[in-house]
Design an enzyme around this catalytic site. Structure first.
Site, short mmCIF file in Angstrom:
data_model
loop_
_atom_site.label_atom_id
_atom_site.label_comp_id
_atom_site.label_asym_id
_atom_site.label_seq_id
_atom_site.Cartn_x
_atom_site.Cartn_y
_atom_site.Cartn_z
N TYR A 1 -8.85 -12.97 10.92
CA TYR A 1 -8.40 -11.60 10.69
C TYR A 1 -9.16 -10.65 11.61
O TYR A 1 -10.28 -10.25 11.34
CB TYR A 1 -8.60 -11.20 9.23
N ARG B 1 4.36 -8.93 1.87
CA ARG B 1 3.94 -8.05 2.96
C ARG B 1 4.46 -6.63 2.77
O ARG B 1 4.97 -6.00 3.68
CB ARG B 1 4.36 -8.62 4.31
N LEU C 1 8.01 -5.92 -1.50
CA LEU C 1 8.27 -5.81 -2.93
C LEU C 1 7.66 -4.55 -3.57
O LEU C 1 7.82 -4.34 -4.76
CB LEU C 1 7.76 -7.06 -3.65
#
Length: 352
Positions: free
Chosen positions: A83, A234, A237
């Site tokens: 990341y 992501r 939702l």
């Protein structure tokens, strides 16, 4: 639709009261025996604070969100060398320093990174695993990683060698527990036979439900916990994405994912319509319904939604206090199962 019968657990207000009431919060257990972890659900996925989130939030703000999460009872924080690369581990290391010993810290190895950039390849060579762990420990400002995942299965390296290397790292006190991400049943069994697995981390949401039939039975049989990443697909939702959403391709993988094309977003919108309607009658947001549904699947499921905003942090944490009636849970499951999801999770299949 029937009148709501959902309720909030007795701990619903205690999250706002900070450290003093952590003993009263609901915890879940990942894994068995000496390789089990007791954590609060949901945890906090920290990736988006540094990477694949279009914009990179102000560093001070991200540290404040992580520390506020801890104040609100969260004790399960997830990061990875990939990341950034590296930037997220450095951020998390700084943020958790005041309470490092009170939380469960997760990181990952398994990608090939050269000159500070992702190459798209995998690397779980035992020597490389050791190198990654040493570097991660420095960035995280700690002497041990509580839960170390193989980020992706490396087809070139036997799983037995990977598990054996992590087993040695556990004996050396640099790692406490082992997990796999996106692994299939065969590799889960191979790894578990060498070093008991604490958790499997794989994408799982109302839009990506395959692990429930493919991986859950193995987890239940072997006593392994399950950590859904991207539990809100992501951000889809949450209801905040739409076909007009603009991404920054240099720091967001969604433009390359089939499920986030304009056509797919519009085609899948009926799921948002349902969650909005269901939630409006119960005072819940689509995100809360999505997370509460995941938590209702098994007592050893601990989703790790990410956020950069304190308001969304609170929203996500409240999902743990929602208890659906059997009929409500069935309504969600049956309605969602009838919706054909357009677009794959990734452009190419993940190694299993």
């Amino acid at each position: 639709m029937a009148t709501s019968a959902f309720s909030f657990s007795s701990s619903s207000n205690k999250r706002e009261q900070g450290k003093a009431d952590k003993k009263d919060l609901k915890y879940r257990t990942l894994g068995l025996g000496k390789h089990s972890l007791k954590v609060l659900a949901p945890g906090l996925g920290c990736m988006g604070m540094s990477w694949n989130h279009s914009f990179v939030p102000d560093r001070k703000n991200s540290i404040a969100v992580i520390r506020k999460a801890y104040d609100m009872g969260v004790n399960f924080f997830d990061t990875a060398e990939a990341y950034g690369p590296f930037a997220n581990e450095e951020l998390v290391g700084d943020a958790i320093a005041p309470f490092r010993k009170q939380i469960t810290l997760c990181s990952k190895f398994g990608f090939e990174i050269q000159n500070g950039k992702m190459t798209g390849g995998f690397n779980s060579n035992p020597k490389h695993i050791r190198e990654v762990v040493e570097q991660s420990l420095k960035r995280l400002k700690t002497d041990v990683i509580d839960l170390l995942y193989q980020h992706r299965v490396d087809p070139k390296i036997p799983m037995e060698d990977v598990a054996g290397t992590v087993k040695d790292l556990i004996k050396e006190g640099k790692v406490r527990n082992f997990g796999l991400s996106e692994a299939g049943p065969e590799n889960i069994r191979k790894a578990h036979a060498i070093q008991p697995l604490t958790a499997i981390q794989t994408e799982l949401s109302l839009m990506s439900r395959e692990p429930i039939t493919e991986i859950f039975p193995v987890c239940e049989e072997l006593g392994i916990g399950f950590v859904p990443y991207s539990p809100l697909c992501r951000a889809y939702l949450t209801g905040f994405l739409n076909e007009r959403t603009k991404y920054i391709p240099g720091n967001d993988n969604r433009p390359a994912l089939p499920r986030y094309t304009q056509e797919a977003i519009k085609a899948n919108w009926s799921i948002i319509d349902f969650l909005t309607d269901f939630g409006n009658q119960r005072g819940l947001t689509p995100a809360q319904i999505s997370l509460a549904w995941l938590l209702a699947q098994k007592p050893w499921v601990v989703p790790i939604p990410g956020t950069t905003k304190l308001a969304h942090l609170q929203e996500n944490l409240w999902s743990a206090d929602i208890e659906f009636t059997p009929s409500e849970l069935n309504e969600i499951t049956q309605t969602i199962s009838k919706i054909k999801i357009v677009g794959d999770r990734y452009a190419t299949p993940q190694p299993k």
